[in-house]
Design an enzyme around this catalytic site. Sequence first.
Site, PDB file in Angstrom:
ATOM      1  N   ASP A  15       2.287  -1.067  11.599  1.00 12.78           N
ATOM      2  CA  ASP A  15       2.318  -2.449  12.094  1.00 12.78           C
ATOM      3  C   ASP A  15       3.614  -3.187  11.773  1.00 12.78           C
ATOM      4  OD1 ASP A  15       1.856  -2.546   9.390  1.00 12.78           O
ATOM      5  OD2 ASP A  15       0.328  -4.105   9.491  1.00 12.78           O
TER       6      ASP A  15
ATOM      7  N   ASP B 167      -0.168   1.805   8.418  1.00 10.77           N
ATOM      8  CA  ASP B 167      -0.733   0.958   9.485  1.00 10.77           C
ATOM      9  C   ASP B 167       0.075   0.909  10.786  1.00 10.77           C
ATOM     10  OD1 ASP B 167      -2.845   0.350   7.875  1.00 10.77           O
ATOM     11  OD2 ASP B 167      -2.190  -1.668   7.366  1.00 10.77           O
TER      12      ASP B 167
ATOM     13  N   ARG C 154     -27.449  11.219  16.474  1.00 11.95           N
ATOM     14  CA  ARG C 154     -27.292   9.860  15.964  1.00 11.95           C
ATOM     15  C   ARG C 154     -26.094   9.171  16.597  1.00 11.95           C
ATOM     16  NH1 ARG C 154     -27.905  11.625   9.689  1.00 11.95           N
ATOM     17  NH2 ARG C 154     -30.139  11.296   9.507  1.00 11.95           N
TER      18      ARG C 154
ATOM     19  N   ARG D 263      13.293  10.444  -2.227  1.00 13.06           N
ATOM     20  CA  ARG D 263      14.184  11.603  -2.413  1.00 13.06           C
ATOM     21  C   ARG D 263      15.413  11.495  -1.498  1.00 13.06           C
ATOM     22  NH1 ARG D 263      14.168  16.449   0.380  1.00 13.06           N
ATOM     23  NH2 ARG D 263      14.833  18.333  -0.737  1.00 13.06           N
TER      24      ARG D 263
ATOM     25  N   ASP E  46       5.644  -4.927   6.019  1.00  7.57           N
ATOM     26  CA  ASP E  46       6.414  -6.143   6.304  1.00  7.57           C
ATOM     27  C   ASP E  46       6.262  -7.202   5.224  1.00  7.57           C
ATOM     28  OD1 ASP E  46       3.887  -6.773   7.071  1.00  7.57           O
ATOM     29  OD2 ASP E  46       4.391  -7.290   9.145  1.00  7.57           O
TER      30      ASP E  46
ATOM     31  N   ARG F  29     -18.695  13.765  13.374  1.00  5.18           N
ATOM     32  CA  ARG F  29     -19.213  13.987  14.726  1.00  5.18           C
ATOM     33  C   ARG F  29     -20.147  15.207  14.768  1.00  5.18           C
ATOM     34  NH1 ARG F  29     -15.821  13.685  20.142  1.00  5.18           N
ATOM     35  NH2 ARG F  29     -17.143  14.937  21.494  1.00  5.18           N
TER      36      ARG F  29
ATOM     37  N   GLN G  43      -7.702   8.032   3.528  1.00  3.09           N
ATOM     38  CA  GLN G  43      -6.706   8.015   4.614  1.00  3.09           C
ATOM     39  C   GLN G  43      -5.293   7.763   4.099  1.00  3.09           C
ATOM     40  OE1 GLN G  43      -8.541   5.499   8.081  1.00  3.09           O
ATOM     41  NE2 GLN G  43      -9.569   5.031   6.175  1.00  3.09           N
ATOM     42  N   ARG G  44      -5.187   7.169   2.903  1.00  6.99           N
ATOM     43  CA  ARG G  44      -3.871   6.801   2.402  1.00  6.99           C
ATOM     44  C   ARG G  44      -3.272   7.872   1.495  1.00  6.99           C
ATOM     45  NH1 ARG G  44      -3.797   0.580   0.675  1.00  6.99           N
ATOM     46  NH2 ARG G  44      -3.701   1.403  -1.427  1.00  6.99           N
TER      47      ARG G  44
ATOM     48  N   THR H  37       4.283   2.442   5.609  1.00 10.43           N
ATOM     49  CA  THR H  37       2.903   1.958   5.673  1.00 10.43           C
ATOM     50  C   THR H  37       2.112   2.844   6.625  1.00 10.43           C
ATOM     51  OG1 THR H  37       1.428   0.193   6.453  1.00 10.43           O
ATOM     52  CG2 THR H  37       3.616   0.193   7.382  1.00 10.43           C
TER      53      THR H  37
ATOM     54  N   ARG I  34       0.906  -4.853  -5.821  1.00  9.48           N
ATOM     55  CA  ARG I  34       1.034  -6.147  -5.134  1.00  9.48           C
ATOM     56  C   ARG I  34       1.508  -7.107  -6.234  1.00  9.48           C
ATOM     57  NH1 ARG I  34      -0.535  -4.255   0.129  1.00  9.48           N
ATOM     58  NH2 ARG I  34      -2.360  -2.967  -0.169  1.00  9.48           N
ATOM     59  N   CYS I  35       2.448  -7.953  -5.912  1.00  9.02           N
ATOM     60  CA  CYS I  35       3.051  -8.804  -6.945  1.00  9.02           C
ATOM     61  C   CYS I  35       3.107 -10.253  -6.469  1.00  9.02           C
ATOM     62  CB  CYS I  35       4.442  -8.256  -7.266  1.00  9.02           C
ATOM     63  SG  CYS I  35       5.379  -9.303  -8.376  1.00  9.02           S
TER      64      CYS I  35
ATOM     65  N   GLY J 114      -6.717  -0.336   8.423  1.00  7.83           N
ATOM     66  CA  GLY J 114      -5.914  -1.201   9.291  1.00  7.83           C
ATOM     67  C   GLY J 114      -6.441  -2.614   9.176  1.00  7.83           C
ATOM     68  N   ARG J 115      -5.874  -3.356   8.210  1.00  6.44           N
ATOM     69  CA  ARG J 115      -6.406  -4.689   7.926  1.00  6.44           C
ATOM     70  C   ARG J 115      -6.230  -5.601   9.133  1.00  6.44           C
ATOM     71  NH1 ARG J 115      -5.128  -6.271   2.223  1.00  6.44           N
ATOM     72  NH2 ARG J 115      -3.065  -5.653   2.891  1.00  6.44           N
TER      73      ARG J 115
ATOM     74  N   GLY K 153       0.837  -1.204   0.000  1.00 10.98           N
ATOM     75  CA  GLY K 153       0.000   0.000   0.000  1.00 10.98           C
ATOM     76  C   GLY K 153       0.869   1.251   0.000  1.00 10.98           C
TER      77      GLY K 153
ATOM     78  N   ARG L  94     -25.601   5.327  11.821  1.00  7.09           N
ATOM     79  CA  ARG L  94     -25.075   5.334  10.447  1.00  7.09           C
ATOM     80  C   ARG L  94     -23.630   4.857  10.437  1.00  7.09           C
ATOM     81  NH1 ARG L  94     -28.664   8.997   7.744  1.00  7.09           N
ATOM     82  NH2 ARG L  94     -30.634   8.118   8.449  1.00  7.09           N
TER      83      ARG L  94
HETATM   84  P1  ADP Z   1       3.003  -4.457   2.675  1.00  8.71           P
HETATM   85  O1  ADP Z   1       4.387  -4.396   2.171  1.00  8.71           O
HETATM   86  O2  ADP Z   1       2.368  -3.093   2.801  1.00  8.71           O
HETATM   87  O3  ADP Z   1       2.872  -5.286   3.933  1.00  8.71           O
HETATM   88  P2  ADP Z   1       1.868  -6.653   1.127  1.00  8.71           P
HETATM   89  O4  ADP Z   1       1.766  -7.582   2.289  1.00  8.71           O
HETATM   90  O5  ADP Z   1       0.740  -6.637   0.158  1.00  8.71           O
HETATM   91  O6  ADP Z   1       2.089  -5.139   1.558  1.00  8.71           O
HETATM   92  O7  ADP Z   1       3.209  -7.037   0.345  1.00  8.71           O
HETATM   93  C1  ADP Z   1       3.627  -6.291  -0.774  1.00  8.71           C
HETATM   94  C2  ADP Z   1       4.326  -7.206  -1.763  1.00  8.71           C
HETATM   95  O8  ADP Z   1       5.479  -7.782  -1.143  1.00  8.71           O
HETATM   96  C3  ADP Z   1       3.507  -8.395  -2.239  1.00  8.71           C
HETATM   97  O9  ADP Z   1       2.629  -8.079  -3.293  1.00  8.71           O
HETATM   98  C4  ADP Z   1       4.599  -9.335  -2.704  1.00  8.71           C
HETATM   99  O10 ADP Z   1       5.078  -8.955  -3.968  1.00  8.71           O
HETATM  100  C5  ADP Z   1       5.691  -9.088  -1.671  1.00  8.71           C
HETATM  101  N1  ADP Z   1       5.581 -10.092  -0.608  1.00  8.71           N
HETATM  102  C6  ADP Z   1       4.679 -10.151   0.388  1.00  8.71           C
HETATM  103  N2  ADP Z   1       4.867 -11.246   1.151  1.00  8.71           N
HETATM  104  C7  ADP Z   1       5.915 -11.921   0.617  1.00  8.71           C
HETATM  105  C8  ADP Z   1       6.590 -13.138   0.947  1.00  8.71           C
HETATM  106  N3  ADP Z   1       6.227 -13.886   1.982  1.00  8.71           N
HETATM  107  N4  ADP Z   1       7.649 -13.496   0.182  1.00  8.71           N
HETATM  108  C9  ADP Z   1       8.036 -12.735  -0.867  1.00  8.71           C
HETATM  109  N5  ADP Z   1       7.442 -11.585  -1.226  1.00  8.71           N
HETATM  110  C10 ADP Z   1       6.385 -11.176  -0.511  1.00  8.71           C
HETATM  111  O1  F6P Z   2      -1.413   0.003   3.272  1.00  5.24           O
HETATM  112  C1  F6P Z   2      -2.072  -0.598   4.316  1.00  5.24           C
HETATM  113  C2  F6P Z   2      -3.508  -0.714   3.943  1.00  5.24           C
HETATM  114  O2  F6P Z   2      -4.024   0.565   3.659  1.00  5.24           O
HETATM  115  C3  F6P Z   2      -4.355  -1.396   4.979  1.00  5.24           C
HETATM  116  O3  F6P Z   2      -4.739  -0.547   6.031  1.00  5.24           O
HETATM  117  C4  F6P Z   2      -5.491  -1.876   4.146  1.00  5.24           C
HETATM  118  O4  F6P Z   2      -6.121  -2.967   4.707  1.00  5.24           O
HETATM  119  C5  F6P Z   2      -4.821  -2.275   2.872  1.00  5.24           C
HETATM  120  O5  F6P Z   2      -3.666  -1.481   2.774  1.00  5.24           O
HETATM  121  C6  F6P Z   2      -5.703  -2.099   1.663  1.00  5.24           C
HETATM  122  O6  F6P Z   2      -4.975  -2.419   0.525  1.00  5.24           O
HETATM  123  P1  F6P Z   2      -5.532  -2.391  -0.956  1.00  5.24           P
HETATM  124  O7  F6P Z   2      -4.911  -1.200  -1.597  1.00  5.24           O
HETATM  125  O8  F6P Z   2      -5.026  -3.655  -1.556  1.00  5.24           O
HETATM  126  O9  F6P Z   2      -7.015  -2.304  -0.897  1.00  5.24           O
END
Ligand code: ADP
Ligand code: F6P
Length: 324
Positions: free
Chosen positions: A133, A131, A166, A25, A107, A158, A256-257, A129, A76-77, A174-175, A15, A248
């Site tokens: 986390d 998050d 309400r 930079r 991570d 609010r 947020q991102r 990130t 995402r790959c 935050g997944r 993300g 609601r």
């Molecule tokens: P973030 O880096 O924000 O935690 P993701 O969990 O979606 O986001 O991971 C981003 C990318 O990192 C994935 O699309 C993938 O290409 C790579 N990745 C994630 N987990 C692994 C893994 N266990 N081993 C190798 N590459 C990974």
């Molecule tokens: O980057 C973190 C995050 O925004 C999480 O809080 C959220 O769950 C996730 O990414 C959403 O990712 P996507 O862009 O794949 O919907």
Amino acid sequence: MAEKKKTIGILTSGGDAPGMNAAIRGVCRKALLNGWRVVGIQRGYSGLLNEEMFEMDKHSVSDIIERGGTILGTARCPEMRTEEGQKQAADICNAHGIDTLCVIGGDGSYRGALALSRRGINAIGLPGTIDLDIACTDYTIGFDTAINTAMEAIDKVRDTSSSHERCSIIEVMGRNAGYIALWCGIANGAEDILLPEKYDYDEQRIVDNIINNRKHGKRHHIIINAEGIGHSTSMARRIEAATGIETRATILGYMQRGGSPTCKDRFYGSVMGAYAADIAAAGKKNRVIAFKHGEVVDFDIEEALAMTKSIPEYQYQISIALSR
Ligand code: ADP
Ligand code: F6P
């Protein structure tokens, strides 16, 4: 004969997060100052596998520090999770003379970097990130902008919630992690704060809390719900049925991102980015950059990924105490 210039590649992955541009930079400008060649890789690991890369100079990162998102793009790959994908990525780094790959992401992205480090590519991770986390660090680039954006949005909800007397369930990102919910819950003075790490699914307690607050004259009831719990719309329907109070749901989502990074995200992005370039120049291998006890530090990537972190118990208790 002049020594061949070392090369650092930069990619952003997972993300996007405000402040990633400051980090790009920081890495780029400091690496150039250290005498390195800099290569920008587009679209995260997907772009690496497709060899989408370009030479960067100091002007490549002009006018980006104030911009949200990432100029390199992100993705995402799934292929990067496979042995073949990782081997191909390492071969491509070698073919392009990339000695060090700087990965800005969460991570998941660090796991991709670890896989490359095991195939001989020096990988350096930067915590990007919203998050918060990543276990090894007290701070992640993007968190400050995200919580401030969410906080302002929640204040607005609010206002209208109070006017209409309400109850509002506001879902923040935050997944798997409740840090955005915790910080906004405290900062917005929410009546209930639901964190994936702590929530016991006791909706009756929330219903009792709403009814009790209404008896004491509260005109609104704000529930901050983390994305990891989700189901805000159905929760609102059930709470309305149980309390008789109009309820609601608002899902804040991707707003947020995005957005221009706060001073803090620009600052940490810049400093951590420059630090990454410096530890690469110092010959350190396979590290992740972190912010710990007021200092920028680095850890071994494998050790960093083995660390765990949880919601600070005192902060959680305070979030409950102050909401009563
Ligand atoms: P973030 O880096 O924000 O935690 P993701 O969990 O979606 O986001 O991971 C981003 C990318 O990192 C994935 O699309 C993938 O290409 C790579 N990745 C994630 N987990 C692994 C893994 N266990 N081993 C190798 N590459 C990974
Ligand atoms: O980057 C973190 C995050 O925004 C999480 O809080 C959220 O769950 C996730 O990414 C959403 O990712 P996507 O862009 O794949 O919907």
